[in-house]
Enzyme design. Structure first.
Site, PDB file in Angstrom:
ATOM      1  N   ASP A 150     -11.146  -2.247  11.730  1.00 28.34           N
ATOM      2  CA  ASP A 150     -10.916  -3.292  10.725  1.00 28.34           C
ATOM      3  C   ASP A 150     -11.769  -4.527  11.012  1.00 28.34           C
ATOM      4  OD1 ASP A 150      -9.215  -2.952   8.541  1.00 28.34           O
ATOM      5  OD2 ASP A 150      -7.403  -3.026   9.791  1.00 28.34           O
ATOM      6  N   GLN A 178      -2.070  -1.198   9.337  1.00 30.52           N
ATOM      7  CA  GLN A 178      -2.043  -1.654   7.947  1.00 30.52           C
ATOM      8  C   GLN A 178      -1.299  -2.986   7.839  1.00 30.52           C
ATOM      9  OE1 GLN A 178      -3.684  -0.065   5.463  1.00 30.52           O
ATOM     10  NE2 GLN A 178      -3.052  -1.596   3.961  1.00 30.52           N
ATOM     11  N   LYS A 202      -6.442   6.718   2.895  1.00 30.77           N
ATOM     12  CA  LYS A 202      -7.282   6.685   4.099  1.00 30.77           C
ATOM     13  C   LYS A 202      -7.191   8.017   4.840  1.00 30.77           C
ATOM     14  CE  LYS A 202      -6.939   1.682   4.441  1.00 30.77           C
ATOM     15  NZ  LYS A 202      -6.153   0.516   4.885  1.00 30.77           N
TER      16      LYS A 202
END
Ligand code: GUN
Length: 300
Positions: free
Chosen positions: A125, A102, A58
């Site tokens: 997200d 994460q 990422k």
């Protein structure tokens, strides 16, 4: 039955590369128009090797399209209060337009509380309860990246999805549930199968669209797939076969030749997830700077 050569492979890698090129242009336009550079912050707690690889990917891809990347690697025993303090700082930071924590988090941390501490307008997200609620009720939401990428590939392959039977295997908050919501928003008839469902093979055989996110290597056999179905395989599983380690999906790919199209693993859904994360960060930037009127790259 080995008929895999007949089904069209959906080229997620190529699709993602095209999206990333468009986003690179858009980031350049934003910089020229505002003098600002969109930024993504990624937080990793602990040293899970797979999570660490994802976070590095990422970071690399965020920089590659000209955005700023802020990676925070915290020790596995980080206290909830310290993580909240970091999120408060990232919420307040003007140079941070998107925030991703994460998952999974170490067991001592409260995942829901952590996710809901992210500013919903920076929640790239799409996991915050407000974004989940907006998606469920047809309001403008930041949408979880993996299902967003799946939907883009489905619409590219099929055009209008209205009236199609869609079966989603797996009911996770990250993929299954938002995927079902997105397909309902497209006016599909949606069923969600999970580990307690009865006769999952029969349900799958009713699917014009089959999205599999079960985390179970090659769960879906060839005779679970309706001829002409479009199959999206979200699984990434490492297995040992014939004395060597390999990556397989949640669908027995070699048995899926009678599908109209299927995403390969690797090279299908995976690359689209990061591309959609970058797209969500650009979307978040634009919503935070109402005056920016560059063309939307991702429209669902
Ligand atoms: N872990 C596995 N998939 C994801 C994802 O899409 N977002 C986050 N934050 N963590 C994950």
């Amino acid at each position: 039955m080995n008929t895999a050569l007949l089904a069209e492979r959906i080229d997620g890698k190529g699709f993602a590369a095209t999206l990333v090129n468009q986003l690179t242009d858009e980031v350049n336009d934003i910089k020229a128009a505002t003098g600002l550079t969109p930024g993504l912050a990624v937080v990793l707690v602990g040293e899970d090797p797979a999570s660490s690889v994802y976070v590095s990917a990422k970071h690399r891809q965020t920089l590659a399209i000209g955005m700023q990347s802020f990676v925070h690697r915290l020790p596995a025993d980080t206290a909830q209060a310290d993580l909240m303090t970091l999120l408060d700082a990232l919420n307040a930071a003007n140079e941070v337009n998107g925030i991703l924590v994460q998952l999974p988090l170490p067991a001592h941390l409260d995942t829901h509380a952590v996710i809901n501490a992210i500013d919903p307008d920076k929640d790239v997200d799409g996991f915050h309860i407000l974004n989940a609620g907006r998606l469920a009720t047809g309001q403008d939401a930041l949408v979880p990246c993996t299902p967003l990428g799946c939907l883009m590939m489905l619409k590219d392959r099929l055009g209008n999805l209205e009236g199609l039977n869609a079966v989603v295997v797996g009911k996770s908050n990250i993929v299954g549930k938002p995927m079902a919501q997105l397909l309902m928003a497209e006016n599909c008839t949606v069923s969600v199968a999970h580990s307690k469902s009865r006769d999952v093979p029969a349900l799958c055989r009713s699917a014009d669209i089959l999205v599999v996110a079960a985390g179970c290597p090659e769960l879906v056999k060839g005779d679970w797939i309706k001829p002409g179905a479009v199959v999206i395989d979200v699984g990434i599983n490492r297995i040992e076969r014939d004395g060597r380690s390999r990556i397989v999906g949640d669908v027995a790919f070699d048995e899926a030749g009678h599908a109209a199209a299927i995403t390969p693993v690797p090279g299908g859904v995976g690359p689209m997830t990061i591309a959609c994360l970058l797209a969500n960060t650009v979307t978040a930037f634009k919503r935070q700077h109402h005056h920016v009127t560059t063309k939307a790259v991702v429209a669902v």
